[in-house]
Write a protein that holds these residues in place. Structure first.
Motif, PDB file in Angstrom:
ATOM      1  N   SER A  38      -6.444  -7.029  -4.999  1.00  0.00           N
ATOM      2  CA  SER A  38      -8.028  -5.238  -4.731  1.00  0.00           C
ATOM      3  C   SER A  38      -7.523  -4.920  -3.703  1.00  0.00           C
ATOM      4  N   ALA A  39      -7.402  -5.171  -2.134  1.00  0.00           N
ATOM      5  CA  ALA A  39      -6.308  -4.514  -1.017  1.00  0.00           C
ATOM      6  C   ALA A  39      -4.836  -3.031  -1.709  1.00  0.00           C
ATOM      7  N   ASN A  40      -5.108  -3.944  -2.482  1.00  0.00           N
ATOM      8  CA  ASN A  40      -3.415  -3.283  -2.810  1.00  0.00           C
ATOM      9  C   ASN A  40      -3.605  -1.727  -3.651  1.00  0.00           C
ATOM     10  N   PHE A  41      -4.946  -2.566  -4.604  1.00  0.00           N
ATOM     11  CA  PHE A  41      -5.974  -1.290  -5.336  1.00  0.00           C
ATOM     12  C   PHE A  41      -5.487  -0.362  -4.636  1.00  0.00           C
ATOM     13  N   ALA A  42      -6.668  -0.817  -3.679  1.00  0.00           N
ATOM     14  CA  ALA A  42      -7.186   0.706  -3.146  1.00  0.00           C
ATOM     15  C   ALA A  42      -6.863   1.646  -2.529  1.00  0.00           C
ATOM     16  N   PHE A  43      -5.690   1.401  -1.606  1.00  0.00           N
ATOM     17  CA  PHE A  43      -4.350   1.980  -0.648  1.00  0.00           C
ATOM     18  C   PHE A  43      -3.545   2.047  -2.511  1.00  0.00           C
ATOM     19  N   GLN A  44      -4.178   1.934  -3.472  1.00  0.00           N
ATOM     20  CA  GLN A  44      -3.065   2.665  -4.612  1.00  0.00           C
ATOM     21  C   GLN A  44      -3.592   3.868  -4.203  1.00  0.00           C
ATOM     22  N   TYR A  89      -2.341   9.257   5.750  1.00  0.00           N
ATOM     23  CA  TYR A  89      -3.456   8.448   4.809  1.00  0.00           C
ATOM     24  C   TYR A  89      -2.613   7.635   4.293  1.00  0.00           C
ATOM     25  N   HIS A  90      -1.435   8.508   3.249  1.00  0.00           N
ATOM     26  CA  HIS A  90      -0.620   8.379   2.620  1.00  0.00           C
ATOM     27  C   HIS A  90       0.135   7.632   3.164  1.00  0.00           C
ATOM     28  N   ILE A  91       1.646   7.273   4.006  1.00  0.00           N
ATOM     29  CA  ILE A  91       2.015   6.576   4.705  1.00  0.00           C
ATOM     30  C   ILE A  91       1.971   5.136   4.948  1.00  0.00           C
ATOM     31  N   ASN A  92       0.392   4.937   5.993  1.00  0.00           N
ATOM     32  CA  ASN A  92       0.307   4.276   5.930  1.00  0.00           C
ATOM     33  C   ASN A  92      -0.396   3.237   4.905  1.00  0.00           C
ATOM     34  N   ALA A  93      -0.731   3.978   3.858  1.00  0.00           N
ATOM     35  CA  ALA A  93      -1.789   3.265   2.273  1.00  0.00           C
ATOM     36  C   ALA A  93      -0.102   2.541   1.668  1.00  0.00           C
TER      37      ALA A  93
END
Length: 853
Positions: free
Chosen positions: A250-256, A269-273
């Motif tokens: 779920s975390a990876n989905f949010a970062f996506q 935000y983009h890079i840290n995700a």
């Protein structure tokens, strides 16, 4: 005349308009005049000031991506600011504009506000105070809107800002309750207002560490907000919360979601995700080659240059996980080379390098890296304390390794033949000259490349024809300082600084010269071979001292590697090398016993058995042999162990049997040379010498303990006494006894007449009981190696002491009750303060002579 009439008409019309725009009249003209003046003058300028101040807060705020991000990109100081001169000028101006709008344009007529812009003024006032950390005052402004403008179209915002302020005041539970009430009663909230409310509700739950509830509301806020920057931030926080809750997918989905926003959000935000997804990679199921390609693409993208510090760190962590340690170390160093402003990231890089060197037994290098870690962490954190303790454990290793290297080098030089040592220093001087030449060439090349005078566009610093003024260039300034110190050494800023006597000599514990110590090339190249040869110690006493210091260091290294770090091969190597030096007899047996234990831990049973046979055959009566033959007997409980012997020795000290104690201590110090308990014996000896021989002997003995065992607790205590207590003990003069309120009577006895002293003390006690003098006390105090005192304590004046002496010698009741006692003896009366002085400095003769005069 016509012009005068025209101007008069104009003035009359203007006057009538101004009268008609009175704040006290509820007219169409008045309402609209004040509304327009409020909106497009004071509130407009106040809003500009507010945005300016808010922009400054946001720009000055550095997000900590190592922890869950706060909802608002602003941070507030913990300091409470008083006085307008200390406040933010932008927010102060916004507040002044809001107050001006209220004072000049409010139209409260018959209990109702007729200017529709005044609620905006109060909202601006509350926001300005909120951002300026005037939270209580901000609450007053928001509460005023809620109380007096219930029909305002800003009512929802006022409620939300009120709860934001409550959260800043740590009233999180109150804010949660009020926000939930808003959701129930305010059914017509705009999406953006609802998004703001749910976001700050999530912050309240974050403050209370209720992560699952915070996740629900931040999810809703990210869906409702119309602002891309907020959507990206909220989605990133959502990913962080999923990570905290252990829901990696779920975390990876949010970062996506953050990554998909791409250029619509700030690049950080983009890079840290991306980096968070990489950290969440499943190494059991995922394709590491694909992951490696993804990292390389991030590195190659020119837009990501400001984030290379984090990207290299992430790559290093990835390489470490797949077993490519050397490549990982290279990337940790690349991360550090980016000069990151993120101290915690730097600490992670340094910590990884420290742990790598520690695991590879490069303890000196590891210690340097641990120092760098501590420099990047707050000293209030648990991690800081843990790493500091680990670093302190390395201190002894680093110091002892330095001693072994230095002394081995010096002893090697001391054993060289004349021709060999001459050739050695000829080569050394040639190396220094070559280095000095290369340094000069490098310096010329740096100047040629304009290293010192790179012009700085837009710089306000003083300019010269070559670029930035020398003293404004950090590189040039640092080089200049270094060059000065190389040529002149450490010099104070004072007249005559060129004189050699002005050079500051650094304090060092090395008492012998070291011929191969590296020195600045420009200075050492001027020395001759004879200068260097003269600095090599040749005296047998010097060489013997160096050998003992080196041997002790090797022994301590063996114990530390064995006991603290469980590095058995290193421990064995140090102890085996020690035996090749033919060390002192009292080091041989403990070295062999420790090697026996180390070989057993390493599984080298043949070597362990060989050491056991050697000890039991050649040292059959030793405690080590007994321990080997009776392994179930604890060595620490052995009657001959250092700990048990120290306990018995200390009992002698408590009995004040100093004459017998000194030779006993000398014997034990020789017996337990190299044992961890040795510094305890040495410090006890210093104390005994102080009691028995006085201040100077105590000072000398303490200095020996501090210099010989600087890393032990006893050595540190000795140094503390030298710097703290000893200066106050220096004898200057005897105290003025006219001010004393405590006196003693001392009766001297020869140290050989201890029985006589004890008998006399018993007679004194009997005499006091006879005349009911129960307030006095007695003791037998050692003075020096020839004299002791029987002392009567707790006398309040000299006259009382004189009266007591006369009473003891002549009172008939005492004679009648104790006919055999004789209390007439030579004595002295002394104030308690001066008694301490004579015991410390052993100068009773000087005191008696002074009082006689």
């Amino acid at each position: 005349m016509r012009q005068i009439a025209t101007y008069s008409s104009y003035f009359t019309i203007i006057a009538l308009l101004l009268v008609g725009c009175s704040r006290k009249k509820n007219t169409f003209l008045s309402r609209n005049y004040h509304a327009v003046a409020t909106e497009f003058n004071t509130l407009y300028n106040g809003g500009l000031a507010l945005e300016e101040g808010k922009f400054g807060l946001i720009e000055g705020f550095q997000d900590n991506y190592w922890d869950i991000l706060p909802i608002e990109r602003i941070s507030f100081s913990d300091e409470i600011v008083f006085g307008e001169e200390n406040r933010n000028p932008s927010f102060l101006r916004a507040e002044e504009k809001a107050i001006k709008a209220i004072e000049r344009h409010a139209m409260k007529i018959e209990g109702e506000e007729r200017n529709p812009q005044i609620d905006e003024a109060f909202l601006l006032l509350g926001k300005a105070r909120y951002y300026d950390q005037q939270f209580v005052s901000a609450l007053e402004a928001f509460n005023y809107i809620l109380a007096y403008y219930p029909k305002s179209n800003n009512i929802a915002q006022a409620k939300i800002w009120k709860e934001k302020t409550n959260i800043r005041l740590d009233n999180n539970e109150v804010a949660i309750e009020n926000l939930n009430t808003i959701f129930k009663l305010e059914s017509k909230l705009k999406d953006q207002d609802l998004a703001d409310a749910q976001a700050i509700l999530a912050q309240a739950y974050l403050n209370l560490e209720v992560l699952d509830s915070a996740l629900v509301y931040i999810q809703s806020a990210s869906e409702l907000t119309k602002k891309n920057e907020e959507r990206g931030r909220y989605s990133y926080i959502k990913g962080q919360l999923y990570n905290k809750l252990g829901k990696t997918d779920s975390a990876n989905f949010a970062f996506q979601e953050v990554i998909d926003l791409n250029r619509r959000i700030p690049r950080k935000y983009h890079i840290n995700a991306h980096l968070e997804q990489i950290h969440n990679f499943d190494y059991e199921k995922g394709d590491t080659l694909v992951l490696r390609e993804r990292i390389e693409k991030l590195i190659e993208n020119r837009e990501n240059r400001p984030f290379l510090d984090k990207i290299y760190y992430t790559k290093a962590v990835h390489l470490a996980k797949i077993g490519q340690e050397d490549s990982a170390i290279a990337n940790y160093n690349k991360s550090l080379l980016q000069k990151s402003l993120d101290d915690y990231l730097n600490s992670r890089d340094y910590l990884a390098l420290a742990e790598y060197n520690f695991d590879n037994a490069a303890f000196k290098t590891a210690g340097a890296y641990y120092d760098s870690v501590l420099g990047k962490l707050s000293d209030r954190t648990r991690e800081y304390r843990t790493i500091r303790k680990k670093r302190e454990n390395l201190t002894d290793v680093i110091d002892y390794e330095d001693i072994t290297q230095r002394n081995d080098s010096i002893l090697h030089l001391a054993t060289m033949s004349d021709s060999a040592i001459t050739q050695h220093f000829k080569n050394y001087i040639e190396e220094l000259k070559a280095k000095a030449t290369q340094d000069s060439l490098d310096r010329i090349e740096r100047i040629r490349n304009n290293e010192f005078f790179n012009s700085s566009a837009g710089s306000s610093n003083q300019q010269t024809a070559g670029g930035v003024f020398y003293f404004y260039n950090d590189v040039a300034l640092a080089y200049g300082k270094q060059s000065f110190e190389k040529q002149w050494g450490k010099r104070s800023l004072e007249d005559g600084w060129r004189l050699s006597s002005r050079q500051n000599q650094p304090r060092t514990s090395n008492r012998l010269p070291t011929a191969t110590t590296e020195a600045p090339a420009e200075t050492t190249a001027k020395k001759t071979v004879e200068d260097y040869i003269a600095s090599v110690p040749r005296e047998p006493a010097q060489i013997d001292s160096l050998s003992k210091e080196r041997n002790f260091a090797y022994f301590q290294l063996g114990l530390i590697y064995k006991e603290k770090f469980k590095e058995y091969p290193l421990a064995a190597e140090r102890l085996e090398k020690l035996l090749t030096f033919e060390p002192e007899e009292n080091l041989i047996l403990p070295t062999k016993y420790n090697l026996y234990q180390i070989y057993g831990e390493m599984g080298a049973f043949a070597k362990a058995e060989s050491e056991k046979t050697d000890i039991t055959s050649n040292y059959p009566d030793s405690r080590y042999a007994e321990r080997m033959n009776n392994p179930n007997t604890a060595l620490e409980a052995d009657a001959d162990s250092a700990e048990e012997v120290y306990k018995r020795t200390y009992e002698l000290f408590a009995k004040k049997d100093f004459k017998a104690l000194l030779p006993e201590l000398d014997k034990r110090i020789d017996q337990f040379y190299g044992d961890p308990f040795l510094p305890k014996f040495e410090l006890l000896k210093a104390t005994v010498l102080g009691r028995y021989q006085g201040f100077e002997a105590y000072k000398t003995a303490l200095s020996y303990v501090a210099l010989t065992y600087p890393r032990s607790e006893e050595g540190k205590k000795a140094q503390s006494l030298i710097t703290g207590a000893l200066p106050a003990m220096e004898f200057k003069k005897f105290d003025d006894e006219t001010l004393s309120i405590s006196y003693k009577i001392i009766y001297p006895f020869d140290v050989t007449d201890s029985e006589g002293a004890e008998a006399f003390e018993e007679d004194l006690i009997k005499a006091f009981e006879t005349v009911n003098y129960e307030n006095f006390g007695t003791s037998i105090d050692v003075y020096n190696d020839t004299q002791m005192f029987v002392v009567v304590h707790y006398l309040t004046s000299r006259s009382q002491a004189q009266g007591l002496i006369e009473l003891l010698e002549t009172n008939p009741d005492i004679k009648e009750a104790n006919p055999d006692i004789e209390l007439s003896r030579p004595n002295s009366i002394i104030a308690a303060e001066n008694y301490k002085i004579i015991q410390l400095h052993k100068n009773i003769e000087q005191y008696i002579a002074q009082t006689a005069n």
